[in-house]
Scaffold this motif. Structure first.
Motif, PDB file in Angstrom:
ATOM      1  N   VAL A  37      98.379  54.093 -66.025  1.00 44.86           N
ATOM      2  CA  VAL A  37      97.183  54.742 -65.083  1.00 44.86           C
ATOM      3  C   VAL A  37      98.182  55.985 -64.426  1.00 44.86           C
ATOM      4  CG1 VAL A  37      96.062  54.837 -63.006  1.00 44.86           C
ATOM      5  CG2 VAL A  37      95.881  53.059 -64.688  1.00 44.86           C
ATOM      6  N   ARG A  38      99.805  55.769 -64.235  1.00 41.79           N
ATOM      7  CA  ARG A  38     100.300  56.603 -63.479  1.00 41.79           C
ATOM      8  C   ARG A  38     100.730  57.710 -64.431  1.00 41.79           C
ATOM      9  NH1 ARG A  38     104.574  53.628 -62.368  1.00 41.79           N
ATOM     10  NH2 ARG A  38     104.210  53.186 -60.214  1.00 41.79           N
ATOM     11  N   GLU A  39     101.234  57.547 -65.610  1.00 43.54           N
ATOM     12  CA  GLU A  39     101.526  58.413 -66.775  1.00 43.54           C
ATOM     13  C   GLU A  39     100.399  59.135 -66.972  1.00 43.54           C
ATOM     14  OE1 GLU A  39     104.522  58.970 -67.524  1.00 43.54           O
ATOM     15  OE2 GLU A  39     104.928  57.788 -66.030  1.00 43.54           O
ATOM     16  N   TYR A  40      99.098  58.544 -66.921  1.00 43.89           N
ATOM     17  CA  TYR A  40      97.879  59.624 -67.479  1.00 43.89           C
ATOM     18  C   TYR A  40      97.395  60.396 -66.129  1.00 43.89           C
ATOM     19  CZ  TYR A  40      93.022  60.646 -68.827  1.00 43.89           C
ATOM     20  OH  TYR A  40      91.937  61.247 -69.162  1.00 43.89           O
ATOM     21  N   LEU A  41      97.538  60.033 -65.104  1.00 34.90           N
ATOM     22  CA  LEU A  41      97.531  60.935 -63.899  1.00 34.90           C
ATOM     23  C   LEU A  41      98.460  61.907 -64.010  1.00 34.90           C
ATOM     24  CD1 LEU A  41      96.458  58.366 -61.094  1.00 34.90           C
ATOM     25  CD2 LEU A  41      95.015  59.959 -62.503  1.00 34.90           C
ATOM     26  N   LYS A  42      99.551  61.842 -64.229  1.00 32.09           N
ATOM     27  CA  LYS A  42     100.755  62.736 -64.304  1.00 32.09           C
ATOM     28  C   LYS A  42     100.462  63.792 -65.548  1.00 32.09           C
ATOM     29  CE  LYS A  42     104.960  60.497 -63.468  1.00 32.09           C
ATOM     30  NZ  LYS A  42     106.423  60.282 -63.879  1.00 32.09           N
TER      31      LYS A  42
ATOM     32  N   PHE B   2      95.302  75.483 -62.351  1.00 23.12           N
ATOM     33  CA  PHE B   2      94.579  74.848 -61.445  1.00 23.12           C
ATOM     34  C   PHE B   2      95.657  73.990 -60.526  1.00 23.12           C
ATOM     35  CE2 PHE B   2      91.561  75.076 -65.061  1.00 23.12           C
ATOM     36  CZ  PHE B   2      90.852  75.876 -64.630  1.00 23.12           C
ATOM     37  N   SER B   3      95.330  73.588 -59.329  1.00 27.77           N
ATOM     38  CA  SER B   3      96.182  72.675 -58.572  1.00 27.77           C
ATOM     39  C   SER B   3      96.455  71.456 -59.292  1.00 27.77           C
ATOM     40  CB  SER B   3      95.320  72.107 -57.325  1.00 27.77           C
ATOM     41  OG  SER B   3      96.152  71.455 -56.439  1.00 27.77           O
ATOM     42  N   ALA B   4      97.854  71.182 -59.193  1.00 27.06           N
ATOM     43  CA  ALA B   4      98.578  70.135 -59.684  1.00 27.06           C
ATOM     44  C   ALA B   4      98.283  68.532 -58.721  1.00 27.06           C
ATOM     45  CB  ALA B   4      99.836  70.440 -60.215  1.00 27.06           C
ATOM     46  N   ASN B   5      97.806  69.042 -57.701  1.00 29.73           N
ATOM     47  CA  ASN B   5      98.005  68.059 -56.769  1.00 29.73           C
ATOM     48  C   ASN B   5      96.611  67.371 -56.274  1.00 29.73           C
ATOM     49  OD1 ASN B   5     101.076  68.161 -56.141  1.00 29.73           O
ATOM     50  ND2 ASN B   5     100.508  69.778 -54.877  1.00 29.73           N
ATOM     51  N   HIS B   6      95.769  68.209 -56.665  1.00 25.05           N
ATOM     52  CA  HIS B   6      94.152  67.747 -56.360  1.00 25.05           C
ATOM     53  C   HIS B   6      93.471  67.799 -57.585  1.00 25.05           C
ATOM     54  CE1 HIS B   6      95.596  68.954 -52.370  1.00 25.05           C
ATOM     55  NE2 HIS B   6      95.065  68.131 -51.748  1.00 25.05           N
ATOM     56  N   ILE B   7      93.125  66.562 -58.195  1.00 28.55           N
ATOM     57  CA  ILE B   7      92.598  66.516 -59.490  1.00 28.55           C
ATOM     58  C   ILE B   7      91.255  65.732 -59.241  1.00 28.55           C
ATOM     59  CG2 ILE B   7      94.635  66.797 -60.784  1.00 28.55           C
ATOM     60  CD1 ILE B   7      94.568  63.870 -61.426  1.00 28.55           C
ATOM     61  N   SER B   8      90.154  66.111 -60.151  1.00 30.35           N
ATOM     62  CA  SER B   8      88.916  65.407 -60.175  1.00 30.35           C
ATOM     63  C   SER B   8      89.191  64.693 -61.597  1.00 30.35           C
ATOM     64  CB  SER B   8      87.679  66.333 -60.136  1.00 30.35           C
ATOM     65  OG  SER B   8      86.538  65.636 -60.323  1.00 30.35           O
ATOM     66  N   LEU B   9      89.009  63.349 -61.659  1.00 28.06           N
ATOM     67  CA  LEU B   9      88.893  62.551 -62.796  1.00 28.06           C
ATOM     68  C   LEU B   9      87.663  63.030 -63.710  1.00 28.06           C
ATOM     69  CD1 LEU B   9      89.748  58.838 -62.158  1.00 28.06           C
ATOM     70  CD2 LEU B   9      91.151  60.474 -63.257  1.00 28.06           C
TER      71      LEU B   9
ATOM     72  N   LYS C 219      86.092  60.218 -57.205  1.00 30.70           N
ATOM     73  CA  LYS C 219      86.764  60.728 -58.278  1.00 30.70           C
ATOM     74  C   LYS C 219      87.593  61.811 -58.081  1.00 30.70           C
ATOM     75  CE  LYS C 219      84.557  60.882 -62.226  1.00 30.70           C
ATOM     76  NZ  LYS C 219      83.496  61.282 -63.222  1.00 30.70           N
ATOM     77  N   ASN C 220      87.902  62.183 -56.860  1.00 40.54           N
ATOM     78  CA  ASN C 220      88.893  63.144 -56.399  1.00 40.54           C
ATOM     79  C   ASN C 220      90.109  62.390 -56.183  1.00 40.54           C
ATOM     80  OD1 ASN C 220      86.998  65.356 -56.556  1.00 40.54           O
ATOM     81  ND2 ASN C 220      85.933  64.382 -54.799  1.00 40.54           N
ATOM     82  N   ILE C 221      91.102  62.895 -56.742  1.00 39.36           N
ATOM     83  CA  ILE C 221      92.666  62.112 -56.331  1.00 39.36           C
ATOM     84  C   ILE C 221      93.401  63.216 -55.947  1.00 39.36           C
ATOM     85  CG2 ILE C 221      94.438  60.922 -57.648  1.00 39.36           C
ATOM     86  CD1 ILE C 221      92.626  59.840 -59.530  1.00 39.36           C
ATOM     87  N   GLN C 222      94.154  62.889 -54.839  1.00 39.03           N
ATOM     88  CA  GLN C 222      95.385  63.524 -54.374  1.00 39.03           C
ATOM     89  C   GLN C 222      96.515  62.956 -54.832  1.00 39.03           C
ATOM     90  OE1 GLN C 222      95.585  64.305 -50.284  1.00 39.03           O
ATOM     91  NE2 GLN C 222      97.340  65.687 -50.225  1.00 39.03           N
ATOM     92  N   ILE C 223      97.392  63.851 -55.357  1.00 43.68           N
ATOM     93  CA  ILE C 223      98.807  63.376 -56.217  1.00 43.68           C
ATOM     94  C   ILE C 223      99.687  63.752 -55.072  1.00 43.68           C
ATOM     95  CG2 ILE C 223     100.594  63.641 -58.025  1.00 43.68           C
ATOM     96  CD1 ILE C 223      97.820  62.798 -58.778  1.00 43.68           C
TER      97      ILE C 223
END
Length: 223
Positions: free
Chosen positions: A155-160, A171-178, A214-218
């Motif tokens: 999961v960590r590597e997929y989000l990376k 696009f923003s690397a810190n705010h992603i929508s799955l 589904k919104n993720i902040q890295i």
């Protein structure tokens, strides 16, 4: 549609260099005749189905596309800027289903014109080779994710990977929508739903991410 979905710039798009040279800077007639720009499809529409004649390489400008095998299993997800259809260039027919997961916008380049374009333009074959090489590198990164030994690492590597992809395409690397559901993500990563939920809980607990639906902040995925 453009107001509700991120749209990649032409400069960052996988077709960007070709369009710059053969559409914007110098209008090459064969290229403009071979390129269909800004085609829109609604959520749930098929780009192509298994067995359809292979006709185009596609650049995704906006929205999300999900790729399924003939059995209905999700095998890939495309986000703005990426190329679609490269895995079937070697055959006359598509071997997967491609479905618009949201409203989408595409540019399409006719496959039967690739050779002709390579003969009349100086750098076209280099641009295509670069695009295909980049796609292979992306697939290799995904394979590296899949061979991780535990769910949290997957999961960590997929989000990376998604974060890095967003950054590459502007696009923003810190705010992603799955771009997929949790169930689809579990299938894609080869883990159970319970293992996926535990992995997300652990990443939130360690303050590596925050999640709002589904919104993720890295925050910090360097572990």
């Amino acid at each position: 549609m453009a107001s509700t979905s991120q749209c990649v710039t032409c400069e960052k798009c996988c077709f960007g260099k070709m369009c710059k040279d053969y559409l914007f800077d110098n209008c090459v007639a064969l290229f403009t005749q071979s390129l269909q720009r800004k085609k829109e499809l609604k959520k749930g529409e098929y780009l192509y189905r298994f067995g359809d004649t292979m006709t185009h390489l596609m650049a995704l400008r906006a929205g999300t596309v999900k790729i399924y095998d003939p059995h209905g299993n999700i095998v890939n997800v495309k986000t703005p800027g990426q190329v679609i259809g490269t895995e079937d260039l070697y055959t006359p027919a598509y071997h997967y289903h491609a479905v618009a997961a949201t409203d989408i916008q595409l540019c399409l380049l006719e496959c039967n014109r690739l050779y002709d374009l390579s003969q009349i333009t100086e750098n076209f074959i280099n641009y295509v080779t670069e695009m295909l090489s980049f796609e292979i590198a992306e697939q290799q990164k995904m394979i590296s994710v899949l061979v991780s030994q535990d769910a949290q690492t997957k999961v960590r590597e997929y989000l990376k990977l998604i974060s890095q992809r967003y950054a590459w395409y502007g696009f923003s690397a810190n705010h992603i929508s799955l771009p997929i559901t949790f169930k689809e993500m579990a299938t894609l990563l080869g883990v159970s739903i319970s293992s996926l939920n535990r992995a997300f809980s652990e990443l939130k607990l360690s303050e590596e991410i925050t999640v709002d639906k589904k919104n993720i902040q890295i925050k910090n995925l360097n572990a």
